[in-house]
Design a protein around this motif. Structure first.
Motif, mmCIF file in Angstrom:
data_model
loop_
_atom_site.group_PDB
_atom_site.id
_atom_site.type_symbol
_atom_site.label_atom_id
_atom_site.label_comp_id
_atom_site.label_asym_id
_atom_site.label_seq_id
_atom_site.Cartn_x
_atom_site.Cartn_y
_atom_site.Cartn_z
ATOM 1 N N MET A 57 101.525 44.583 55.347
ATOM 2 C CA MET A 57 100.301 44.086 55.304
ATOM 3 C C MET A 57 99.470 45.229 54.512
ATOM 4 O O MET A 57 99.446 46.089 55.211
ATOM 5 N N LEU A 58 98.639 44.960 53.721
ATOM 6 C CA LEU A 58 97.917 45.698 52.999
ATOM 7 C C LEU A 58 96.454 46.095 54.181
ATOM 8 O O LEU A 58 96.092 44.832 54.290
ATOM 9 N N CYS A 59 96.083 47.058 54.125
ATOM 10 C CA CYS A 59 94.721 47.232 55.036
ATOM 11 C C CYS A 59 93.527 46.754 54.332
ATOM 12 O O CYS A 59 93.497 46.887 53.036
ATOM 13 N N ILE A 98 82.654 39.270 58.750
ATOM 14 C CA ILE A 98 83.644 40.067 57.928
ATOM 15 C C ILE A 98 85.211 39.541 58.214
ATOM 16 O O ILE A 98 85.724 39.445 57.596
ATOM 17 N N VAL A 99 85.253 39.479 59.564
ATOM 18 C CA VAL A 99 86.690 38.903 60.018
ATOM 19 C C VAL A 99 87.016 37.406 59.428
ATOM 20 O O VAL A 99 87.779 37.359 58.976
ATOM 21 N N ASP A 100 85.975 36.676 59.356
ATOM 22 C CA ASP A 100 85.937 35.273 58.792
ATOM 23 C C ASP A 100 86.588 35.511 57.378
ATOM 24 O O ASP A 100 87.400 34.647 56.926
ATOM 25 N N VAL A 101 85.683 36.365 56.621
ATOM 26 C CA VAL A 101 86.138 36.497 55.086
ATOM 27 C C VAL A 101 87.551 36.886 54.976
ATOM 28 O O VAL A 101 88.104 36.466 54.085
ATOM 29 N N ALA A 133 82.731 51.050 62.778
ATOM 30 C CA ALA A 133 83.595 50.951 64.071
ATOM 31 C C ALA A 133 83.757 49.860 64.416
ATOM 32 O O ALA A 133 85.085 49.455 64.887
ATOM 33 N N GLU A 134 82.614 49.108 64.896
ATOM 34 C CA GLU A 134 82.679 47.729 65.643
ATOM 35 C C GLU A 134 83.173 46.814 64.733
ATOM 36 O O GLU A 134 83.802 45.823 65.294
ATOM 37 N N MET A 168 87.927 43.374 63.441
ATOM 38 C CA MET A 168 89.051 43.073 62.529
ATOM 39 C C MET A 168 90.449 43.101 63.357
ATOM 40 O O MET A 168 91.398 42.136 63.389
ATOM 41 N N ALA A 169 90.782 44.372 63.821
ATOM 42 C CA ALA A 169 91.942 44.589 64.507
ATOM 43 C C ALA A 169 92.301 43.642 65.686
ATOM 44 O O ALA A 169 93.382 43.071 65.766
ATOM 45 N N ALA A 170 91.140 43.132 66.622
ATOM 46 C CA ALA A 170 91.455 42.288 67.825
ATOM 47 C C ALA A 170 91.704 40.889 67.077
ATOM 48 O O ALA A 170 92.305 40.197 67.882
#
Length: 252
Positions: free
Chosen positions: A1-3, A210-213, A236-237, A242-244
């Motif tokens: 998976m691309l970052c 940002i997570v949603d998009v 960082a937040e 995102m990682a979570a």
């Protein structure tokens, strides 16, 4: 998976970073080089500098800003605003930019996209698109969002890709500065129409947006400005959120 990439955007005029709402009511938020250094240290993946009131005199100012930034910041830097020729692209790249963003100039002279891609490589050419919903579809605007072109966004992104652009920076004028979230429908329509990377812009108000998009579209990067400039959330937040949520991130 691309970052997925997080890209702070710095709108620059007269050598200063500014921010507005719906492309108006601009407020000074600081020195671009100092802000860029902060983002570099904070873990941003890339930066975008947009000269939003480009004139001949300010172009010289912008070259100076890019030179000073490139000397201290070591993440990719995209520069746009008022760039109208291959010679001006070359000047920005020589000053230290990694990519050139074209918007109104590409609409006026689409062949400029091909010329830039052939001269410097498609990876250097980002086409920025300001989109606004009109009568059930999205139209392309030029001149910093002031001029309706009558072009359909989906038709334009397909043309841009065919001309050799390596990436799209898509700003929803309807969402810009509102902090209500990205225009998911617009971004879904564009990513379905092209194969090149798409950067989402316009409307980010918090880390969840940002997570949603990333969860709801296949965009490759998210651009934001005011939430970072005003310290409402850190890079960082955002990456932790995102990682979570299972979104692949760089440099967490």
């Amino acid at each position: 998976m691309l970052c997925k990439r997080i890209i702070p955007c710095l709108d620059v005029t007269d050598g200063r970073v500014v921010k507005g709402v719906n492309f108006v009511d601009l407020q000074d938020v600081g020195d671009p080089v100092a802000i860029a250094k902060q983002y570099n240290l904070a873990g941003a993946d890339e930066l975008v500098f947009l000269d939003i009131t480009a004139t001949h005199e300010q172009r010289r100012t912008m070259i100076d800003v890019v030179e000073r930034t490139a000397a201290e910041v070591f993440i990719p830097l995209t520069v746009g605003g008022g760039i109208t020729s291959v010679a001006e692209m070359k000047a920005m790249l020589q000053a230290g930019a990694d990519k050139i963003s074209l918007n109104s100039a590409a609409l006026k002279t689409p062949e400029l996209i091909r010329e830039g891609a052939e001269k410097f490589g498609s990876q250097c050419i980002v086409v920025a698109i300001d989109a606004k919903k009109e009568n059930g579809h999205w139209d392309v605007y030029a001149g910093g969002g002031r001029i309706a072109t009558g072009r359909n966004v989906i038709d334009w992104v397909k043309e841009v890709e065919a001309l050799g652009a390596g990436e799209l920076l898509v700003t929803s004028m309807d969402q810009d500065g509102t902090k209500d979230g990205y225009d998911i429908a617009l971004l879904e329509a564009i990513t379905a129409a092209v194969a090149i990377p798409v950067i989402a812009s316009g409307g980010c108000g918090n880390a969840q947006h940002i997570v949603d998009v990333f969860e709801q579209t296949t965009v490759d990067a998210a651009l934001a400005a005011s939430i970072f400039h005003y310290g409402e959330v850190s890079v960082a937040e955002v990456k932790t959120a995102m990682a979570a949520n299972g979104v692949a991130v760089r440099n967490l």
